[in-house]
Every structure is written in C-alpha cells, then in structure tokens.
Design a protein around this motif. Structure first.
Motif, PDB file in Angstrom:
ATOM      1  N   VAL A  54      -3.619  13.182   5.468  1.00  0.00           N
ATOM      2  CA  VAL A  54      -4.300  12.131   4.724  1.00  0.00           C
ATOM      3  C   VAL A  54      -4.656  10.981   5.669  1.00  0.00           C
ATOM      4  O   VAL A  54      -5.607  10.243   5.456  1.00  0.00           O
ATOM      5  N   ILE A  55      -3.848  10.826   6.710  1.00  0.00           N
ATOM      6  CA  ILE A  55      -3.954   9.676   7.613  1.00  0.00           C
ATOM      7  C   ILE A  55      -4.378  10.111   9.015  1.00  0.00           C
ATOM      8  O   ILE A  55      -3.882  11.108   9.534  1.00  0.00           O
ATOM      9  N   ARG A  56      -5.279   9.332   9.601  1.00  0.00           N
ATOM     10  CA  ARG A  56      -5.583   9.519  11.025  1.00  0.00           C
ATOM     11  C   ARG A  56      -4.959   8.346  11.778  1.00  0.00           C
ATOM     12  O   ARG A  56      -4.740   7.273  11.209  1.00  0.00           O
ATOM     13  N   TYR A  57      -4.654   8.564  13.038  1.00  0.00           N
ATOM     14  CA  TYR A  57      -4.049   7.478  13.800  1.00  0.00           C
ATOM     15  C   TYR A  57      -4.678   7.356  15.176  1.00  0.00           C
ATOM     16  O   TYR A  57      -5.095   8.336  15.770  1.00  0.00           O
ATOM     17  N   SER A  58      -4.759   6.125  15.612  1.00  0.00           N
ATOM     18  CA  SER A  58      -5.306   5.866  16.941  1.00  0.00           C
ATOM     19  C   SER A  58      -4.427   4.820  17.603  1.00  0.00           C
ATOM     20  O   SER A  58      -3.647   4.136  16.928  1.00  0.00           O
ATOM     21  N   TYR A  59      -4.539   4.712  18.907  1.00  0.00           N
ATOM     22  CA  TYR A  59      -3.745   3.716  19.617  1.00  0.00           C
ATOM     23  C   TYR A  59      -4.680   2.692  20.215  1.00  0.00           C
ATOM     24  O   TYR A  59      -5.615   3.033  20.942  1.00  0.00           O
ATOM     25  N   LEU A 111       0.808  -1.216   0.000  1.00  0.00           N
ATOM     26  CA  LEU A 111       0.000   0.000   0.000  1.00  0.00           C
ATOM     27  C   LEU A 111       0.839   1.262   0.000  1.00  0.00           C
ATOM     28  O   LEU A 111       0.437   2.291  -0.518  1.00  0.00           O
ATOM     29  N   PHE A 112       1.983   1.205   0.660  1.00  0.00           N
ATOM     30  CA  PHE A 112       2.823   2.413   0.685  1.00  0.00           C
ATOM     31  C   PHE A 112       4.283   2.024   0.821  1.00  0.00           C
ATOM     32  O   PHE A 112       4.628   0.896   1.183  1.00  0.00           O
ATOM     33  N   GLY A 130       0.956   7.624  -5.386  1.00  0.00           N
ATOM     34  CA  GLY A 130       2.054   8.592  -5.412  1.00  0.00           C
ATOM     35  C   GLY A 130       1.918   9.703  -4.387  1.00  0.00           C
ATOM     36  O   GLY A 130       2.875  10.416  -4.103  1.00  0.00           O
ATOM     37  N   GLU A 131       0.720   9.866  -3.817  1.00  0.00           N
ATOM     38  CA  GLU A 131       0.519  10.938  -2.828  1.00  0.00           C
ATOM     39  C   GLU A 131       1.315  10.649  -1.563  1.00  0.00           C
ATOM     40  O   GLU A 131       1.409   9.485  -1.143  1.00  0.00           O
ATOM     41  N   GLU A 132       1.845  11.688  -0.953  1.00  0.00           N
ATOM     42  CA  GLU A 132       2.504  11.479   0.337  1.00  0.00           C
ATOM     43  C   GLU A 132       1.440  11.285   1.402  1.00  0.00           C
ATOM     44  O   GLU A 132       0.449  12.020   1.471  1.00  0.00           O
ATOM     45  N   ALA A 192       1.860   6.584  -1.117  1.00  0.00           N
ATOM     46  CA  ALA A 192       0.914   5.552  -1.580  1.00  0.00           C
ATOM     47  C   ALA A 192       1.433   4.903  -2.853  1.00  0.00           C
ATOM     48  O   ALA A 192       1.875   5.588  -3.778  1.00  0.00           O
ATOM     49  N   LEU A 193       1.374   3.578  -2.889  1.00  0.00           N
ATOM     50  CA  LEU A 193       1.827   2.846  -4.077  1.00  0.00           C
ATOM     51  C   LEU A 193       0.675   2.548  -5.027  1.00  0.00           C
ATOM     52  O   LEU A 193       0.882   2.029  -6.122  1.00  0.00           O
TER      53      LEU A 193
END
Ligand SMILES: C[S@@+](CC[C@H](N)C(=O)[O-])C[C@H]1O[C@@H](n2cnc3c(N)ncnc32)[C@H](O)[C@@H]1O
Length: 279
Positions: free
Chosen positions: A205-210, A104-105, A228-230, A119-120
């Motif tokens: 672009v990304i959210r993160y949770s623990y 995916l990346f 290709g997007e970062e 992103a791949l």
C-alpha cells in the motif's frame, strides 16, 4: 485502557518540503559509489558483478544457520503502543502532505505477526503519511553497529532492543535486530523505529523513498486506502528472500509465480527506498 501509538498528518511548511532532487536516487548510482569507495566489505555487501547486473550471493551468507524459517520468537513490543519514542515524535512532527492534524495510522498487533501499521481513516492516494529520521545509520562493517549503538541514550537503546528480531540472521542479537529492520540509506543502512513496524506485502500500500538532503525516510500511499487497512511496504521484490532474510513465508497471493526482478536489483539491498512503481 491501552492507547495505540498514532501518527498525525501535519501540514508541512515550505522549508520542510522535500525537493525531488533530494529524493531521487537509484541503486545503480549508489552501488557504484560503494564499490568505488571500497565500502563493500562484508557479508551481504560482497556483491559480485558490475552495476546493473549484481549477482545474488548465496543464502548462507545472510542466514548462516538455515535457509528456511523455523519457529522464532517474535518481539511484539507491547510498550511501543504506549510510549512515543524519539523517532515516533519525529515522525509526528515531520508531518505529511495532508492539512488535518488527525492521526493517519496507528501501530498495533497485526494478523501477519507482531506489530503492524493500520490506517485510522480513509487515506487518499499519494498522501505522505510519515517522514522519519533515523535513530542511527550504520554499515555492516565490523564494529560499526556496536559503535553507533554506544551513542544512543538508554531510552533509544531500549527502543532498538524491542524491535522485531529474526534470530537466525546472526548470533549477535543486536546485529540480527539491525538486519531484520534496516532500510538502505546509501552506503549505510538506517534504523527507523516507526518504519520498522510496517509489514511486507508483494502488493504494498505504501511506497518509500529516502530524502538525502533531510535524511528522512518518506512513506506515501500508492493508492487510496480504506480505514482499518494494514499499511504494508515491499521489503524486496523477490519473495523467495523473505524466508531467508526476514523469517516468514509470504502468503500475499500475488507473488506466485515470483515477481519479476528488475536488473538493477541487488539482494544486498533489501528495503531499498525508491520512487518508482516498477516493483
Ligand atoms: C521489520 S519487522 C516488521 C514489523 C514486525 N511485525 C514487528 O512486530 O515489529 C519484520 C518482521 O515482521 C514480520 N513480518 C513482516 N511482514 C510479514 C508478513 N507479510 N507476513 C508475516 N510476517 C511478516 C516478520 O517476522 C519479519 O521478520
């Protein structure tokens, strides 16, 4: 030929699915816990005020030498793209919500500086792109970081030392690396080797949770992503802290005027995993 480190989407088995109860967490809950347990001990942790209205501390206590970034030596970690580290392997095998096993990346040099994640392929909104276990957890308490570093294998210690380092954060290089890369995981902070390579955006672009139950940091897409997007995350909702805490000035174009800071935001708590979209 150089091979970039890539990350696959692997179907999760039911027993590895994260319960929403495990992921749900608020800073207010956690701050109350540190406060009660007396774990709020040094530096940034010396928050003043009560839960829900934490007074920011002065920049000096975080970046003791200077509040604005000077020239810095960025560790670009060339070998990371060739070696799958312990955490990278974990990230790969922890899977995502997508069925395919295709990557995916990848982690590769970013125009923002140092490395970044890209992103791949096109990735749909709400896709879990990575679940990563911490290399270690530590508090800022005196000696605790050194203690945790002692427990690492030689290879893990080497991977840690290759991470980006904003040197003005601390005279001790290990501490500066820790502060540049840590994610809050409750009363301590965690170092996640792959997650550490994601750069900041005020419109991430990304959210993160623990996920406390499984001790994993979970990254998922906030929107559809183009190949290709970062893949960026938000370190802090207040871009003025980026120069002091990470050594760069934000040029994202969306943080001027500064983003609204939610009342529960504590600037001790940079890179606080969360689940909501409100910042
Ligand atoms: C946690 S690391 C992120 C990955 C880093 N680029 C690397 O090479 O490992 C944080 C550092 O990345 C850089 N960085 C992150 N986001 C950035 C951005 N939006 N613009 C410029 N530099 C950024 C800063 O040097 C910061 O101290």
């Amino acid at each position: 030929m150089q091979t970039w480190l890539t990350f696959s989407a692997i179907k999760m088995s039911t027993d590895k699915m994260v319960s929403s109860a495990g992921v749900c967490w608020t800073l207010a809950d956690d701050f109350a816990q540190w406060w009660a347990e007396g774990e709020v001990v040094t530096g940034k942790e010396k928050g003043v005020g009560s839960v829900g209205s934490v007074t920011p501390i002065s920049p000096e206590s975080t970046a003791a030498v200077a509040p604005t970034p000077g020239p810095m030596e960025q560790v670009t970690c060339p070998s990371l793209v060739e070696e799958a580290s312990h955490a990278a392997v974990t990230a790969q095998t922890s899977g995502s919500s997508r069925d395919s096993g295709s990557p995916l990346f990848s982690i590769r040099p970013s125009p923002k500086g140092g490395m970044g994640a890209f992103a791949l392929s096109d990735i749909a909104e709400s896709t879990v792109i990575m679940k990563e276990l911490a290399l270690f957890l530590a508090t800022d308490g005196k000696g605790h970081l050194a203690e945790e570093l002692e427990k690492l294998s030689v290879e893990e210690r080497t991977e840690f030392s290759k991470l980006a380092c904003y040197e003005l954060l601390d005279r001790d290089r290990d501490t500066a690396i820790f502060k540049t890369n840590r994610f809050r995981t409750g009363s301590s902070s965690g170092i996640f080797l792959v997650a550490s390579r994601f750069n900041h955006s005020c419109n991430p672009v990304i959210r993160y949770s623990y996920d406390y139950s499984n001790r994993q940091l979970i990254f998922s897409t906030k929107r559809d992503v183009k190949e290709g997007e970062e893949l960026t995350i938000m370190y802090t909702p207040n871009s003025q802290y980026l120069s002091m805490d990470y050594g760069f000035l934000c040029d994202c174009g969306v943080c001027d005027p500064p983003l609204k800071v939610p009342v529960y935001y504590d600037r001790w708590a940079d890179k606080v995993p969360h689940e909501t979209d409100d910042w």
